[in-house]
Design a protein around this motif. Structure first.
Motif, PDB file in Angstrom:
ATOM      1  N   THR A  38     -16.607 -10.121 -34.199  1.00  0.00           N
ATOM      2  CA  THR A  38     -17.058 -11.476 -34.560  1.00  0.00           C
ATOM      3  C   THR A  38     -16.805 -12.434 -33.408  1.00  0.00           C
ATOM      4  O   THR A  38     -17.655 -13.283 -33.088  1.00  0.00           O
ATOM      5  CB  THR A  38     -16.322 -11.959 -35.819  1.00  0.00           C
ATOM      6  OG1 THR A  38     -16.549 -11.041 -36.887  1.00  0.00           O
ATOM      7  CG2 THR A  38     -16.796 -13.345 -36.231  1.00  0.00           C
ATOM      8  N   GLU A  39     -15.631 -12.310 -32.784  1.00  0.00           N
ATOM      9  CA  GLU A  39     -15.311 -13.142 -31.626  1.00  0.00           C
ATOM     10  C   GLU A  39     -16.301 -12.891 -30.492  1.00  0.00           C
ATOM     11  O   GLU A  39     -16.747 -13.829 -29.819  1.00  0.00           O
ATOM     12  CB  GLU A  39     -13.891 -12.826 -31.153  1.00  0.00           C
ATOM     13  CG  GLU A  39     -13.482 -13.536 -29.874  1.00  0.00           C
ATOM     14  CD  GLU A  39     -12.119 -13.068 -29.387  1.00  0.00           C
ATOM     15  OE1 GLU A  39     -11.121 -13.750 -29.694  1.00  0.00           O
ATOM     16  OE2 GLU A  39     -12.065 -12.026 -28.696  1.00  0.00           O
ATOM     17  N   ASP A  62     -14.752  -6.447 -38.139  1.00  0.00           N
ATOM     18  CA  ASP A  62     -13.707  -6.509 -37.118  1.00  0.00           C
ATOM     19  C   ASP A  62     -13.717  -7.914 -36.514  1.00  0.00           C
ATOM     20  O   ASP A  62     -14.726  -8.343 -35.949  1.00  0.00           O
ATOM     21  CB  ASP A  62     -13.997  -5.457 -36.042  1.00  0.00           C
ATOM     22  CG  ASP A  62     -12.936  -5.416 -34.949  1.00  0.00           C
ATOM     23  OD1 ASP A  62     -12.150  -6.370 -34.842  1.00  0.00           O
ATOM     24  OD2 ASP A  62     -12.909  -4.425 -34.189  1.00  0.00           O
ATOM     25  N   PRO A  63     -12.597  -8.652 -36.611  1.00  0.00           N
ATOM     26  CA  PRO A  63     -12.559 -10.016 -36.065  1.00  0.00           C
ATOM     27  C   PRO A  63     -12.898 -10.076 -34.573  1.00  0.00           C
ATOM     28  O   PRO A  63     -13.475 -11.060 -34.112  1.00  0.00           O
ATOM     29  CB  PRO A  63     -11.112 -10.463 -36.317  1.00  0.00           C
ATOM     30  CG  PRO A  63     -10.634  -9.617 -37.447  1.00  0.00           C
ATOM     31  CD  PRO A  63     -11.336  -8.302 -37.293  1.00  0.00           C
TER      32      PRO A  63
END
Length: 504
Positions: free
Chosen positions: A491-492, A487-488
C-alpha cells in the motif's frame, strides 16, 4: 537497456522490450528497460567503489577504468554476483519522495527496492539456503521475467550466540536536525533493553574527534549503558574516519571468538574532517572485516551520504539500512537486529547459468556494483555478501527466449562459507521454460508481481523509463496488488508511486 547475449554471437542481442500488460491496468506497446551508462562495464569492474566528485582525478580514472565488455565467449551465458541484503536505497528514496523531492539517480539501486519487500520463500531446515526459482511470461512475444530467491533459516533470538556490539555514533553538527540524534538515542535505549544477558556493548561517539563513552560493558550493567547514551550531544564536524577507527579498536580489543562481533555505525555519512578520501576508510573497514568484525551502517538525516554508507557496508561484510521515522527505527533495532545479530553465511555469491539453446539474451536488474566474474564464484578469497538468519535475497532477470524454446531455462546456484569454519557449500535449483507462469499480471504469484512493480518503479526513477509502464500504470498495478497482498508496505509503494507522479 544493454542486453547480454548468450554463447557465440555477433554482438549485443538488442533491446529487451518488456511491454506493459494486457491484463489488469496494463498498456500495449514495447519499451526498453534501460540501464545507466555506469552499469554497462564488465562485471569485474563493478565491484570497485565509486568515488566522490571531489576525489583526485587519477583516483577517479582508476575506479572507473574497465576492460571492454566480453561478447563472443561462452561465459556470457553466466551471471554472477555477490548477495546483498541492503535496503537503504528504498527507504531513503521513500523519504525524499515524501518530502517532495525526486531521488538522485545514483542513489537508486533496484535490488534494494525489491529486497525491502517480504518474499515468503520456504526456509531451509539447516543453516544454509533454499533456492527458489520461478518466473512468468510478459505480454511481448518471447519475453519473460525470471526470479531467483535465496532464503536462510530464521533463528530464535534467545537461542543465538552472544554478541559484542560496538556502536559508533555521529554527534557532529549535522546530526542536530530533528529526527537524527534524538531518533538514534531512543533506538539505542530500546535495543539495550532487548539484548540478552550474555551480550556486551561498547559506545563510541565522534565529531571532530572520537570519544569512548563506554568500553565493552556486559548487559548486566544496563544502567551504565543507558547513561552513556544520555551523554550523546551534538557538536563539531564529522570525522568519520576517527569514529570508525576508534570503534574498530574497541571491537578488536574485546573480540570474543565464540561471539558475534559487530560494529554498528549510526551517521548521516557526510564526512568532512579527517580522511575524507573514501578508499582510505574503506581499506580500514575491509581489514577488520577480515578479522571477523562485521559492520552494519544505519543512515539517518535528510541529507545523507548514501554511496559512502553503502560502500562501507559492502567492504565491511555487512549491510546498509536507512531510518527516517520511529517506525523504521523500531523495525531495525527492536525487531530485526536482536534476531539477526549472528550470521548464517559469509561471502555468499549467486551464479545463474542460462541455457543458450533456450535463451537469446538476459539482463540482471540491479546488482551493478555487486557483479563478479565467472571465475570469482568459486574463488573463496573473493568477497561476497554476509547473510544473517531469516534473510531473503531476490534477483530479477529480464529474459528473451528463442522462438519455440522448450526445456531447461536456467540453473541458479548459491555458494557460501560457514561463518565459523569457513568451509564452502553450495546448493542449486533449475527451472524449465514450461514452469513459467503464463501471464505475469494475471496468473503469477502476488509476491512476484510486487517484485516486478518495485523493480520497475526503481528503474523508472533512475532512468525515467521501465517495462514500458508509465507511472500511472505502475500505480494502478500497485493499488491492485495492495488489495491482493493485504500488505501495508505494498500500500505504501502504491502511495509512493502516486507521490512520484506529482513530484516528477
Amino acid at each position: 537497456m544493454k542486453f547480454r547475449p548468450l554463447a557465440i554471437s555477433v554482438g549485443i542481442a538488442g533491446l529487451l522490450a518488456l511491454a506493459a500488460c494486457s491484463g489488469p491496468g496494463g498498456t500495449q506497446g514495447d519499451s526498453a528497460l534501460r540501464a545507466p551508462a555506469s552499469s554497462r562495464a564488465a562485471p569485474s569492474a563493478s565491484s570497485r567503489p565509486e568515488l566522490p566528485a571531489d576525489a583526485k582525478p587519477e583516483a577517479r580514472a582508476s575506479a572507473s577504468a574497465a576492460p571492454e565488455e566480453q561478447k563472443d565467449t561462452p561465459a556470457e551465458q553466466i551471471s554472477t554476483f555477490a548477495l546483498d541484503v541492503d535496503t537503504a536505497s528504498y527507504t531513503y528514496a521513500r523519504r525524499t519522495l515524501q518530502e517532495g523531492r525526486w531521488p538522485e539517480p545514483g542513489q537508486i539501486r533496484p535490488e534494494e527496492f525489491v529486497n525491502a519487500f517480504r518474499q515468503d520463500y520456504a526456509q531451509p531446515r539447516d543453516d544454509g539456503f533454499t533456492v527458489h526459482v520461478d518466473g512468468a511470461m510478459m505480454p511481448s512475444r518471447n519475453q519473460a521475467v525470471l526470479r531467483v530467491g535465496l532464503q536462510t533459516r530464521a533463528s530464535d533470538a534467545a537461542a543465538r550466540r552472544p554478541a559484542n556490539l560496538t556502536f559508533v555514533i555521529d554527534v557532529s553538527g549535522s546530526m542536530a536536525e530533528p529526527g537524527r540524534l534524538d531518533l538514534v538515542k531512543q533506538s539505542l535505549h530500546t535495543l539495550i533493553d532487548q539484548l540478552a544477558p550474555g551480550d556486551q556493548v561498547s559506545i563510541v561517539s565522534f565529531s571532530d574527534e572520537a570519544t569512548v563513552l563506554a568500553s565493552m560493558t556486559p548487559l548486566a550493567a544496563r544502567t551504565e549503558l543507558h547513561a552513556a547514551v544520555d551523554q550523546l550531544t551534538v557538536a563539531g564536524s564529522t570525522n568519520l574516519e576517527a569514529g570508525l577507527v576508534t570503534g574498530y579498536e574497541q571491537a578488536a580489543k574485546a573480540f570474543r571468538p565464540a561471539a558475534t562481533n559487530r560494529v554498528i555505525l549510526l551517521s548521516d555519512g557526510l564526512a568532512n574532517q579527517g580522511s575524507t578520501e573514501w578508499q582510505s576508510i574503506l581499506d580500514r573497514v575491509k581489514e577488520y572485516a577480515g578479522r571477523q568484525v562485521t559492520l552494519l551502517t544505519v543512515g539517518v538525516g535528510r541529507d545523507y551520504g548514501d554511496q559512502l554508507m553503502e560502500q562501507l557496508a559492502d567492504n565491511g561484510d555487512g549491510a546498509a539500512v536507512y531510518v527516517s521515522t520511529q517506525e523504521d527505527a523500531d523495525k531495525v533495532f527492536a525487531s530485526q537486529l536482536p534476531a539477526t545479530i549472528e550470521l548464517r553465511a559469509r561471502d555468499a555469491k549467486a551464479q545463474v547459468v542460462f541455457n543458450p539453446s533456450v535463451v537469446e539474451g538476459y539482463q540482471l536488474i540491479g546488482y551493478e556494483n555487486r557483479a563478479l566474474s565467472t571465475e570469482e564464484f568459486r574463488d573463496d578469497n573473493r568477497d561476497g555478501g554476509e547473510i544473517g538468519p531469516g534473510h531473503s535475497v531476490t534477483a530479477l532477470y529480464a529474459v528473451r527466449l528463442k522462438s519455440g524454446a522448450t526445456g531447461q531455462l536456467a540453473q541458479a546456484t548459491v555458494r557460501w562459507q560457514n561463518p565459523d569454519t569457513r568451509n564452502p557449500a553450495e546448493t542449486s535449483k533449475s527451472v524449465d521454460v514450461g514452469a513459467l507462469t503464463e501471464s505475469v499480471w494475471e496468473k503469477a504469484p502476488v509476491r512476484l508481481q510486487v517484485d516486478v512493480v518495485a523493480a520497475a518503479f526503481a528503474v523508472y526513477m533512475r532512468d525515467r523509463e521501465a517495462f514500458g509502464l508509465t507511472l500511472p500504470k505502475l500505480g494502478e498495478q500497485a493499488k491492485r496488488l495492495a488489495e491482493a497482498a493485504e500488505d501495508p508496505m505494498v500500500t505504501e509503494l502504491a502511495g509512493l508511486i502516486d507521490k512520484a507522479r506529482s513530484v516528477g
